[in-house]
Design an enzyme around this catalytic site. Structure first.
Site, PDB file in Angstrom:
ATOM      1  N   ASP A 158      19.903 102.570  47.794  1.00 20.66           N
ATOM      2  CA  ASP A 158      19.711 102.765  48.529  1.00 20.66           C
ATOM      3  C   ASP A 158      20.502 104.016  49.355  1.00 20.66           C
ATOM      4  OD1 ASP A 158      22.339 102.140  48.861  1.00 20.66           O
ATOM      5  OD2 ASP A 158      21.791 100.935  50.944  1.00 20.66           O
ATOM      6  N   GLU A 159      21.025 105.138  48.470  1.00 21.72           N
ATOM      7  CA  GLU A 159      21.859 106.720  48.641  1.00 21.72           C
ATOM      8  C   GLU A 159      22.194 107.033  47.222  1.00 21.72           C
ATOM      9  OE1 GLU A 159      26.206 105.905  49.670  1.00 21.72           O
ATOM     10  OE2 GLU A 159      26.109 103.993  48.473  1.00 21.72           O
TER      11      GLU A 159
END
Length: 351
Positions: free
Chosen positions: A103-104
């Protein structure tokens, strides 16, 4: 001067669940753990966070704070697919992409011709494209170096972005709490505060030799970050070499039974994190890390082809008995080292 963007998806796992099941949008939900077994929360949506539920929180504590919390086991295939789509969007703007997790990621857009070369506009357009194509929101930080971009991405959440220009850096750092620097946990921040060091501005007034003597290599990192120095490149060749979970303790522990209880709590979270990458990679080793109250640490690994809690506990006990002495323990960690994909392929071909 480089242009670095850090993109962080908002409540990613929970957001995918709410997108796919709109009935979940307005109720407190969390991914990870269960009512029947010990575990830890992976992600909580914003309604759950209003009750104090947070990532990495023990499930039992989350349920005390929010008894009507809906716990979901997690659909990692769905999260992986959404993550692949997001990274495809990144690749439309730059080839210099360094994922940190599903997610990043960091993006280096220094030489990107898109949006007139404006990193601010690129970040805004990426976020809008993610929403248009996946119905998910993301936050972004823009800065000249990696650690500041990561800090900035957390300053206007959710669904926002924050820009630190080169001219902004000195003023931003002067009042930046040391606890905001990646790698400075609550215990480290408390020890620094006891020395009268609360902000990067305070560290700027310190002698580097004193920091090195007191904190070792960590002291140099503190000094460099407080000066705005971070020479790390965005590494598009970065491979996930390990999966780990650790906990910095509010108070030092001196009894083995306390350490064993922490390992019992950390293990389900290690299982969860490993489940995200395990289908693609084999385990080479597993191990434990203990950090002591004098900031020294030790890591012990065993060659082991699969995750095994009993082996981790045995390894931790041996490390505790042989390395601790009379020192208190301030951090306990578990990790697995993953087999290099090229070596894995060679081993398979050799069978």
């Amino acid at each position: 001067m480089r242009k670095i963007i850090h993109i962080d998806m908002d409540c990613f796992f929970a957001a995918v669940e709410m997108r796919d099941n709109p009935a979940l949008r307005d109720i407190p939900i969390a991914i990870g753990g269960s009512r029947e077994r010990r575990g830890a929360i992976s992600t909580a949506n914003y309604p759950a966070r209003q009750f104090g539920v947070r990532s990495a929180m023990p499930t039992a504590m989350a349920l005390k704070l929010c008894p009507h919390l809906t716990l979901l086991p997690g659909r990692f295939d769905a999260y992986k697919e959404a993550s692949r789509h997001v990274r495809d969007i990144f690749s439309r703007y730059t080839s210099l992409i360094e994922p940190l997790s599903l997610d990043e990621a960091w993006l280096d857009v220094t030489d990107s011709p898109h949006c007139y070369g404006s990193a601010t506009l690129i970040a805004r357009e990426i976020r809008q494209t993610i929403f248009n194509e996946l119905q998910l929101t993301a936050s972004a930080g823009v800065a000249p170096v990696k650690f500041l971009a990561k800090i900035a991405s957390d300053l206007n959440k959710p669904n926002g972005q924050y820009v630190i220009t080169p001219a902004d850096v000195p003023g931003f750092l002067k009042t930046l709490p040391l606890a905001k620097i990646p790698g400075v946990g609550k215990v480290s921040a408390a020890k620094l505060e006891n020395m009268g060091l609360r902000t990067c501005g305070d560290i700027q007034q310190c002698d580097l030799a004193m920091l090195l003597k007191r904190f070792g290599k960590f002291g140099r990192v503190l000094w460099e970050r407080s000066q705005g120095i971070d020479e790390r490149d965005v590494n598009s060749e970065r491979l996930r070499k390990s999966v780990g979970v650790e906990r910095t303790l509010a108070e030092d522990i001196h009894e083995w039974s306390d350490c064993e209880a922490i390992i019992e709590h950390l293990y389900p979270e290690l299982e969860r994190r490993l489940a995200i990458v395990k289908p693609d990679l084999l385990i080479a080793r597993q191990g434990v890390k203990l950090k002591f109250n004098d900031f020294q640490q030790t890591t012990q690994e065993h060659v082991w082809p699969q995750l095994n809690k009993e082996d981790l506990i045995t390894t931790a006990r041996k490390t505790w008995d042989e390395r601790r002495g009379e020192r208190g323990v301030r951090l306990v960690g578990l990790h697995v080292t993953l087999l290099d994909p090229q070596l894995e392929r060679q081993l398979v071909l050799g069978l």
